[in-house]
Design an enzyme around this catalytic site. Sequence first.
Site, PDB file in Angstrom:
ATOM      1  N   HIS A 131      27.110 -28.452  33.917  1.00  0.00           N
ATOM      2  CA  HIS A 131      28.004 -29.584  33.682  1.00  0.00           C
ATOM      3  C   HIS A 131      29.332 -29.023  33.200  1.00  0.00           C
ATOM      4  CE1 HIS A 131      28.805 -33.537  31.248  1.00  0.00           C
ATOM      5  NE2 HIS A 131      29.691 -33.318  32.196  1.00  0.00           N
ATOM      6  N   GLY A 146      24.422 -36.059  20.372  1.00  0.00           N
ATOM      7  CA  GLY A 146      24.061 -36.950  19.270  1.00  0.00           C
ATOM      8  C   GLY A 146      24.827 -38.262  19.208  1.00  0.00           C
ATOM      9  N   MET A 151      32.513 -29.243  31.857  1.00  0.00           N
ATOM     10  CA  MET A 151      33.504 -30.043  31.116  1.00  0.00           C
ATOM     11  C   MET A 151      34.724 -29.153  30.889  1.00  0.00           C
ATOM     12  SD  MET A 151      31.010 -32.120  28.566  1.00  0.00           S
ATOM     13  CE  MET A 151      29.646 -30.995  28.665  1.00  0.00           C
ATOM     14  N   ASP A 188      25.834 -27.348  29.443  1.00  0.00           N
ATOM     15  CA  ASP A 188      27.138 -27.947  29.157  1.00  0.00           C
ATOM     16  C   ASP A 188      28.190 -26.881  28.920  1.00  0.00           C
ATOM     17  OD1 ASP A 188      26.623 -30.836  29.103  1.00  0.00           O
ATOM     18  OD2 ASP A 188      25.256 -30.339  27.474  1.00  0.00           O
ATOM     19  N   MET A 234      28.290 -40.535  32.978  1.00  0.00           N
ATOM     20  CA  MET A 234      28.289 -40.214  31.538  1.00  0.00           C
ATOM     21  C   MET A 234      28.021 -41.489  30.743  1.00  0.00           C
ATOM     22  SD  MET A 234      28.683 -36.996  31.155  1.00  0.00           S
ATOM     23  CE  MET A 234      28.765 -37.005  29.367  1.00  0.00           C
ATOM     24  N   ASP A 290      23.797 -38.971  31.238  1.00  0.00           N
ATOM     25  CA  ASP A 290      23.944 -37.935  30.209  1.00  0.00           C
ATOM     26  C   ASP A 290      24.660 -38.512  29.001  1.00  0.00           C
ATOM     27  OD1 ASP A 290      24.371 -35.680  28.691  1.00  0.00           O
ATOM     28  OD2 ASP A 290      25.867 -34.809  30.036  1.00  0.00           O
ATOM     29  N   GLY A 291      23.960 -38.459  27.860  1.00  0.00           N
ATOM     30  CA  GLY A 291      24.558 -38.888  26.600  1.00  0.00           C
ATOM     31  C   GLY A 291      23.752 -39.989  25.942  1.00  0.00           C
ATOM     32  N   GLY A 292      23.170 -39.659  24.805  1.00  0.00           N
ATOM     33  CA  GLY A 292      22.445 -40.662  24.030  1.00  0.00           C
ATOM     34  C   GLY A 292      21.135 -41.118  24.651  1.00  0.00           C
ATOM     35  N   SER A 310      19.609 -30.992  27.560  1.00  0.00           N
ATOM     36  CA  SER A 310      20.919 -30.395  27.351  1.00  0.00           C
ATOM     37  C   SER A 310      20.767 -29.403  26.212  1.00  0.00           C
ATOM     38  CB  SER A 310      21.925 -31.479  26.964  1.00  0.00           C
ATOM     39  OG  SER A 310      22.978 -30.901  26.234  1.00  0.00           O
ATOM     40  N   HIS A 314      20.129 -28.568  31.740  1.00  0.00           N
ATOM     41  CA  HIS A 314      21.488 -29.097  31.857  1.00  0.00           C
ATOM     42  C   HIS A 314      22.358 -28.231  30.947  1.00  0.00           C
ATOM     43  CE1 HIS A 314      24.540 -32.305  32.355  1.00  0.00           C
ATOM     44  NE2 HIS A 314      24.828 -32.067  31.087  1.00  0.00           N
ATOM     45  N   MET A 353      31.904 -26.150  28.055  1.00  0.00           N
ATOM     46  CA  MET A 353      33.059 -26.839  27.456  1.00  0.00           C
ATOM     47  C   MET A 353      34.176 -25.833  27.218  1.00  0.00           C
ATOM     48  SD  MET A 353      31.040 -29.038  24.619  1.00  0.00           S
ATOM     49  CE  MET A 353      30.261 -30.596  25.017  1.00  0.00           C
TER      50      MET A 353
END
Length: 555
Positions: free
Chosen positions: A80, A171, A82, A48, A163, A197-199, A21, A46, A50
């Site tokens: 992605h 982060g 968002m 993002d 997600m 996706d995430g962490g 990402s 990826h 937003m």
Amino acid sequence: MAGLCGSFKACHCCTARIGPSVLDCDTAMLATEAARALRAGADYLHLDVMDGNFVPAISFGANVIGKLRAHHPKVFFDCHMMVAKPEEQVEQVAQAKAIHPDTKKNLLQFTFHIETTESRGKTQEVIDLVKQNGMLVGLALNPATPVEHVLPYLDQVDMALVMTVVPGKGGQSFMVDMMEKVRHVRAKYPEKDIEVDGGVKVHTVDEAAKAGANMIVSGTGVYKVEDMALAISTMKRSVELYGNGLTEDKLSPLRYDKDLAGYAACDQCAWASYHPSQCLVDLVHWIPPIRRSNAGAFLDTPVPTDDLPPPAARRAAQVAARFLVQLGAPSEDVAKWSVDPEATLPSSTGSTGSGVASKASAMLRRNVTLFNGNEGEESKASEHKEHKEDDYDPSKLLSHEDTSKAHEEQDDYDPSKILNHGEEGKEHKEDDYDPSKILSGHGDEGKAHEEDDYDPMKILNHGDETKETGHEGEHAGEHGKEGEVVHGEKKEDPLKDVVVDPDSGHILDGKSGQEIDPLTGEVVDDGSYIDEGTGLAIDPYQGRLYDPVTGQGND
Ligand SMILES: O=C(CO)[C@H](O)[C@H](O)COP(=O)(O)O
């Protein structure tokens, strides 16, 4: 097909793919940062998007994605979205559509959140719209959304995104309890791409891999680690091991940044190069017309490892391609001209065809002329001798070589001669070109050229000034002041006693630590001064403290 591996119910045969990402990279250098990850082994990007509405932050939009496509024409983009109204952005994002020329695979996916469409009864409509616009469809669900909400649509989409953080920023901590959703989808869809996706990082990826995720998004886990290649290869192996059920000996190899030295050494231009210091950033510091410009502007697709070491011709063309973009040529055109760089280099006849090298030559010539403030001279010059633009040979521009000597073969084109006054009578072998020495010193110039003997210090080095130049009448006059600067009477080598700042590539006076212009030897006044107490040089503008002799500093 499920069940290949036996030990994990999640076992599938979907390809393990790691997609960094870009949220957490230096987004001001997006194309370069993307290239860095791709060279370190990333399989896709990826992206993002937003909108400051569906999530509080604003990142970038379709326009940037389109621009990024020009830099990475063969890379899979997972966009992605968002955004609160994904349907409003479908057409714009579709501008970045691309099909891989070899695999014929679709390289653009539009992944939207079910939370933005379901309550408006628009999920099906958006799926259809995305397909009509020629993109693959991804359907994402937030941690708070039950997996049942997406199940009715999964037959129609190419990928499910589970997600593992609340979307909005990088982060955050991996939510392991989301793995239940992944397991659920994997059990029903053994052949569908499932992304998390995430962490996700090297220490959390195993959970996702065991649950059956095969597309792994990682932001800080890739961009904020010490060894990006190691992080990416570790995550990939996790999916291969736990998801595909491969045995250890069949896993992709672990890779380390140091293995990629030639590729990853220069983060600024991210030019895949044979030698770390062969990157464009180094080169541009030696080419006055362009050395102060942004070297990271142009990037093509990664050079595959089997190109190592690339032939001198290819390297020359790569340099030329970047010159072109630096000098203002549209990167699409450069890409076209670069299709077969080796075929477009100056030939033995001096006729250069229409390829990248010849275009670069012509543009370099124009810009060198302009740089030296002799714009008017150029037209006079062209009256002087009939120069076809494509006929221009940069080697003749600033070189003292005997141009009557025929170029023996295509690969005889040695970019070192672009600005080289060095040992002209010697035979240049293809791999003579070693820009590693750009930053390494003057070397033994009287020695025969052997492999790696090429000394780019000579790029602007006047070397043996007393030698007959052979073509001064032909070119120096034509280029007016430029000729004066470069071909003028014998003068002290301005590069004697200099050091090169290993960080910036600037050429510094070995005693004062001040930056000097490599052509004129004059100090470029950056306001630096020596602190008498410490003996260190201080650059007040950049807040830099450095050793005036080695150029090494506090940064
Ligand atoms: O969609 C995202 C945030 O909304 C990002 O893709 C995600 O946060 C990646 O970053 P990290 O791996 O650091 O969590």
